[in-house]
Structure formats: structure tokens, C-alpha cells
Scaffold this active site. Sequence first.
Site, mmCIF file in Angstrom:
data_model
loop_
_atom_site.group_PDB
_atom_site.id
_atom_site.type_symbol
_atom_site.label_atom_id
_atom_site.label_comp_id
_atom_site.label_asym_id
_atom_site.label_seq_id
_atom_site.Cartn_x
_atom_site.Cartn_y
_atom_site.Cartn_z
ATOM 1 N N LYS A 1 -8.364 -134.945 -44.826
ATOM 2 C CA LYS A 1 -8.168 -134.631 -43.457
ATOM 3 C C LYS A 1 -9.669 -134.167 -43.078
ATOM 4 O O LYS A 1 -9.885 -134.574 -41.667
ATOM 5 C CB LYS A 1 -7.173 -133.313 -43.509
ATOM 6 C CG LYS A 1 -6.982 -132.967 -42.128
ATOM 7 C CD LYS A 1 -6.038 -131.655 -42.118
ATOM 8 C CE LYS A 1 -6.088 -131.046 -41.015
ATOM 9 N NZ LYS A 1 -5.526 -129.513 -40.688
ATOM 10 N N PRO B 1 -9.670 -116.245 -44.259
ATOM 11 C CA PRO B 1 -10.446 -116.196 -45.633
ATOM 12 C C PRO B 1 -10.781 -117.828 -45.942
ATOM 13 O O PRO B 1 -11.932 -118.117 -46.288
ATOM 14 C CB PRO B 1 -9.825 -115.524 -46.576
ATOM 15 C CG PRO B 1 -8.237 -115.392 -45.981
ATOM 16 C CD PRO B 1 -8.439 -115.340 -44.553
ATOM 17 N N ASN B 2 -9.766 -118.676 -45.455
ATOM 18 C CA ASN B 2 -10.023 -120.194 -46.035
ATOM 19 C C ASN B 2 -11.062 -120.778 -45.020
ATOM 20 O O ASN B 2 -11.994 -121.435 -45.469
ATOM 21 C CB ASN B 2 -8.769 -120.833 -45.612
ATOM 22 C CG ASN B 2 -7.604 -120.400 -46.810
ATOM 23 O OD1 ASN B 2 -8.025 -120.272 -47.890
ATOM 24 N ND2 ASN B 2 -6.451 -120.395 -46.409
ATOM 25 N N LYS B 3 -11.092 -120.122 -43.677
ATOM 26 C CA LYS B 3 -12.128 -120.790 -42.858
ATOM 27 C C LYS B 3 -13.610 -120.253 -43.271
ATOM 28 O O LYS B 3 -14.562 -121.130 -43.112
ATOM 29 C CB LYS B 3 -11.736 -120.473 -41.368
ATOM 30 C CG LYS B 3 -10.707 -121.222 -40.688
ATOM 31 C CD LYS B 3 -10.662 -120.969 -39.213
ATOM 32 C CE LYS B 3 -9.641 -121.458 -38.521
ATOM 33 N NZ LYS B 3 -9.504 -121.128 -37.181
ATOM 34 N N PHE C 1 -1.132 -127.247 -42.473
ATOM 35 C CA PHE C 1 -0.503 -126.123 -41.698
ATOM 36 C C PHE C 1 -0.218 -126.654 -40.437
ATOM 37 O O PHE C 1 -0.416 -127.911 -39.815
ATOM 38 C CB PHE C 1 -1.425 -125.281 -41.728
ATOM 39 C CG PHE C 1 -2.698 -125.181 -40.790
ATOM 40 C CD1 PHE C 1 -3.608 -125.892 -41.371
ATOM 41 C CD2 PHE C 1 -2.538 -124.690 -39.925
ATOM 42 C CE1 PHE C 1 -4.766 -126.101 -40.260
ATOM 43 C CE2 PHE C 1 -3.907 -124.811 -38.742
ATOM 44 C CZ PHE C 1 -4.878 -125.678 -39.238
ATOM 45 N N ASP D 1 -11.801 -122.492 -31.801
ATOM 46 C CA ASP D 1 -10.831 -122.429 -31.254
ATOM 47 C C ASP D 1 -10.356 -124.031 -31.146
ATOM 48 O O ASP D 1 -10.731 -124.833 -30.666
ATOM 49 C CB ASP D 1 -10.557 -121.807 -29.810
ATOM 50 C CG ASP D 1 -9.046 -121.347 -29.429
ATOM 51 O OD1 ASP D 1 -8.445 -120.798 -30.365
ATOM 52 O OD2 ASP D 1 -8.757 -121.450 -28.268
HETATM 53 P P1 IMP Z 1 -6.951 -122.220 -34.211
HETATM 54 O O1 IMP Z 1 -7.666 -122.014 -32.934
HETATM 55 O O2 IMP Z 1 -7.732 -122.992 -35.365
HETATM 56 O O3 IMP Z 1 -6.392 -120.948 -34.576
HETATM 57 O O4 IMP Z 1 -5.615 -123.079 -34.049
HETATM 58 C C1 IMP Z 1 -4.652 -122.765 -33.086
HETATM 59 C C2 IMP Z 1 -3.338 -123.483 -33.529
HETATM 60 O O5 IMP Z 1 -3.483 -124.907 -32.927
HETATM 61 C C3 IMP Z 1 -2.917 -123.436 -34.880
HETATM 62 O O6 IMP Z 1 -2.260 -122.234 -34.888
HETATM 63 C C4 IMP Z 1 -1.901 -124.686 -35.190
HETATM 64 O O7 IMP Z 1 -0.787 -124.479 -34.411
HETATM 65 C C5 IMP Z 1 -2.775 -125.712 -34.072
HETATM 66 N N1 IMP Z 1 -3.744 -126.400 -35.038
HETATM 67 C C6 IMP Z 1 -5.107 -126.167 -35.078
HETATM 68 N N2 IMP Z 1 -5.698 -127.044 -35.795
HETATM 69 C C7 IMP Z 1 -4.740 -127.557 -36.356
HETATM 70 C C8 IMP Z 1 -4.662 -128.454 -37.741
HETATM 71 O O8 IMP Z 1 -5.923 -129.068 -38.157
HETATM 72 N N3 IMP Z 1 -3.534 -129.138 -38.106
HETATM 73 C C9 IMP Z 1 -2.357 -128.445 -37.237
HETATM 74 N N4 IMP Z 1 -2.229 -127.645 -36.550
HETATM 75 C C10 IMP Z 1 -3.543 -127.051 -36.047
#
Ligand code: IMP
Length: 191
Positions: free
Chosen positions: A171, A10-12, A148, A68
Site C-alpha cells: 500500500k 504513534p504509527n505515523k 484502516f 491531512d
Molecule cells: P488523516 O488526515 O490521515 O487522519 O485521515 C483522515 C481520514 O481519512 C481517516 O480517518 C480515514 O477515514 C480517511 N483516510 C485517510 N487516509 C486513509 C487511508 O490510507 N486509508 C483509508 N482511509 C484513509
Amino acid sequence: MKIVFATNNPNKLKEIKALVPKHIEIVSLSEIGCNEDIPETGETLEANAFQKVNYVKEHFGYDCFADDSGLEINALNGNPGVYSARYAGPERNADANMAKIITELNGCENRKAQFRTAIALVLNGEEQLFEGKVEGEISLIKLGEKGFGYDPIFVPENETRSFAQMTMQEKGEISHRGKAVRRLINYLSSL
Ligand code: IMP
């Protein structure tokens, strides 16, 4: 114009909806009745992003974009990369993931790393890719409480603070995701 954002985060979703021009309607996976786990079995961020958009196009018929992201550490040959979420195990625990990296980099002088985001878009039969990256270093210990994932151990270049010591806005201005999203939004706004 209606485009699916292949996420149930929901945040994205909220973040993107606030940025996209009003004539483009962004809908989530649950809003199109897609409640299954879309396979993400690619070996690269780009492959996973395209796997998600093609799944939505094939099964639901909608134009779609998907993101991703991952952390790539030079001294670990680009790992955890596409395995960032589950680096220390399937429970996807951020503290365990960070502890694993701190241990693996113990005594290592080369702490260079980058976060990368790939956003795949399929629109009117055409595929496009939007990328964003931010270079930085892995800190020796965790710094800060915000954010996170790996935020507490990633210090972007030209900064002394980790991502976890910055506000979401600070950020977002320099982050991998912020850059990729702005490229996507610029493209969608030009249509
Ligand atoms: P997603 O594809 O955005 O779900 O990211 C996959 C994984 O990469 C996340 O579960 C985090 O472990 C790591 N990750 C991606 N973006 C960030 C960020 O901005 N900060 C910290 N960890 C991130």
C-alpha cells in the site's frame, strides 16, 4: 535540526522517524507539551494541514510539519474529502462511514475516487506543501481486512485488490500518504 510532526499517532510517528536522515530530530506533539486538540476547521486538506503547523509555530515556537488526508469521490462532488474521518457522524466510525458511501453510490456507475494527502511544512520561516494522490474506484462491497478507514472499499487503479487486501508495504508504495511522505523526506534530506 529539530522539527515537530503535529501528530500523536504513534504509527505515523514511527514510520516517519525511520525514514528521516539522522541529523533531523522528529518530535511529537506530546513531547513538546502540546496536549490540546489543535483546531482543524479548514475547508480543504491543505488549509487544515497549514492550520496545524501554524498553531504549533505560534504557540510553541517550533518548526513543524502536519498531514491531512481524505477520500474524494467524483459522483459525490469530492465528498467526503476533508470530512472523511467523521462522514457518518462525530464518532468517526469506519464501518458506518463505508456503509454510508456504499448506500450513496447504490446504482451509480461512476465509481471513480481518489485519496489525497497534503503535508504542510513550516521551516526557517518558509511554508511548503507536499502532496500525494492515488486514483481508483469504490468497490461494490467491502474487500479485505487489513489497513484502516476506507481501505476495504478503495481499489487503486491498475489493481484488482483493495487497499485492505495489500500489505502495509504494498500500500505504501502506491498510496497518497506514501507519495507525499517521500516528497517531504526528499526535501528534508536535501537540506
Ligand atoms: P488523516 O488526515 O490521515 O487522519 O485521515 C483522515 C481520514 O481519512 C481517516 O480517518 C480515514 O477515514 C480517511 N483516510 C485517510 N487516509 C486513509 C487511508 O490510507 N486509508 C483509508 N482511509 C484513509
